[in-house]
Design a protein around this motif. Sequence first.
Motif, short mmCIF file in Angstrom:
data_model
loop_
_atom_site.label_atom_id
_atom_site.label_comp_id
_atom_site.label_asym_id
_atom_site.label_seq_id
_atom_site.Cartn_x
_atom_site.Cartn_y
_atom_site.Cartn_z
N GLN A 117 5.93 -44.05 -43.05
CA GLN A 117 6.74 -42.83 -43.07
C GLN A 117 6.27 -41.97 -41.89
N VAL A 118 6.98 -42.09 -40.78
CA VAL A 118 6.51 -41.52 -39.51
C VAL A 118 7.27 -40.24 -39.19
N ASP A 119 6.51 -39.23 -38.78
CA ASP A 119 7.01 -37.88 -38.59
C ASP A 119 6.72 -37.42 -37.17
N TYR A 120 7.37 -36.34 -36.76
CA TYR A 120 7.21 -35.71 -35.45
C TYR A 120 6.55 -34.34 -35.64
N GLU A 121 5.87 -33.85 -34.60
CA GLU A 121 5.33 -32.49 -34.59
C GLU A 121 5.20 -32.02 -33.15
N VAL A 122 6.01 -31.07 -32.74
CA VAL A 122 5.87 -30.50 -31.41
C VAL A 122 4.67 -29.56 -31.38
N GLU A 123 3.89 -29.61 -30.29
CA GLU A 123 2.76 -28.70 -30.15
C GLU A 123 2.56 -28.31 -28.68
N LEU A 124 2.25 -27.04 -28.47
CA LEU A 124 1.75 -26.58 -27.19
C LEU A 124 0.29 -26.98 -27.09
N ALA A 125 -0.10 -27.59 -25.97
CA ALA A 125 -1.46 -28.08 -25.80
C ALA A 125 -2.15 -27.36 -24.65
N ILE A 126 -3.39 -26.99 -24.89
CA ILE A 126 -4.25 -26.36 -23.89
C ILE A 126 -4.99 -27.45 -23.14
N VAL A 127 -5.00 -27.40 -21.82
CA VAL A 127 -5.78 -28.31 -20.99
C VAL A 127 -7.00 -27.55 -20.50
N VAL A 128 -8.17 -27.99 -20.90
CA VAL A 128 -9.41 -27.30 -20.55
C VAL A 128 -9.72 -27.54 -19.07
N GLY A 129 -10.11 -26.47 -18.38
CA GLY A 129 -10.38 -26.58 -16.96
C GLY A 129 -11.84 -26.50 -16.58
N ARG A 130 -12.64 -25.81 -17.39
CA ARG A 130 -14.05 -25.61 -17.09
C ARG A 130 -14.87 -25.89 -18.34
N ARG A 131 -16.10 -26.36 -18.14
CA ARG A 131 -16.98 -26.62 -19.27
C ARG A 131 -17.08 -25.36 -20.12
N ALA A 132 -16.91 -25.52 -21.43
CA ALA A 132 -16.80 -24.37 -22.30
C ALA A 132 -17.68 -24.52 -23.54
N ARG A 133 -18.56 -23.57 -23.71
CA ARG A 133 -19.46 -23.54 -24.87
C ARG A 133 -19.63 -22.10 -25.32
N ARG A 134 -19.42 -21.85 -26.59
CA ARG A 134 -19.57 -20.52 -27.19
C ARG A 134 -18.73 -19.48 -26.44
N LEU A 135 -17.46 -19.78 -26.30
CA LEU A 135 -16.56 -18.82 -25.67
C LEU A 135 -16.32 -17.62 -26.58
N THR A 136 -15.92 -16.52 -25.97
CA THR A 136 -15.51 -15.34 -26.71
C THR A 136 -14.02 -15.11 -26.45
N ARG A 137 -13.44 -14.22 -27.24
CA ARG A 137 -12.04 -13.88 -27.00
C ARG A 137 -11.84 -13.37 -25.58
N GLU A 138 -12.83 -12.67 -25.08
CA GLU A 138 -12.69 -12.04 -23.77
C GLU A 138 -12.71 -13.03 -22.61
#
Length: 276
Positions: A117-138
Amino acid sequence: MTSLVTYKNGAGPTVGVLADGQVHATDHDDMLALIAAGPEAWSALQAADLGPAVADAQLLAPLPKPGKLLFCGVNYAGHLEENPTAVLPETPFFFSKLPSAVVGPEADIVLPSAENQVDYEVELAIVVGRRARRLTRENALDHVFGYTVVNDVSARDVQFKDMQITLGKNPDTFSPMGPAIVLAGALDAQALGIRTRVNGEERQSDVTSNMIFDIPRILEIVTATITLEPGDIVTTGTPAGVGCFRDPPLWLQPGDRVEVEVDGIGTLANPVVAGW
């Protein structure tokens, strides 16, 4: 120069610029290497003149072999409301998809068996550009290279059986991606229309401003425990209208054509075929 693709036209995959419906050549032959090269390389590419238009360019997934793929679960109010078992999450929910499931525009979505039973799901995807650890909203958006579109194809019979999410989400071809990556500064990712059509019939339609958790919050939560690397993918959830919650359910069938679309990025279309 803001929309990048991976393509081939007889030779091996290479990076191109998509402009006015045409693919233009660049000096880069690997999207992941371009991302890892950092902002100076990205700026130089944007400042360069368009290369020649490429005849008969076949678009591939913009990142044919991405690093990690982390998909966000229930993250639209409408999808929460249509799911009879879902509750409002306190933090985003994530699961992994595998690079082996990634295919590009016009590649077949292969149904594993007639019983699935196969389904679809559209999603916007983020492509990470820089190494990221413990990011903040800012500072979270400073680590985004760009955005693309993915179809989180799902075998619901497998996914919901003893919560076999990994097996249900990762059959070969179950992560179509594309058609392009639009660089982060070129669009407001929190104000984009997002939709799915199957055989021309609209099944999903929403706007990214209706996400429960916005993009900075998603990245903040992920990077609290997982280090993201250039070329990793993090998605932002799917809106209401998936096949499994319709009455009766609407499963993908051989011969169907699925189009998932995000405004400003483009339409990702894939035919559905039988794998048995």
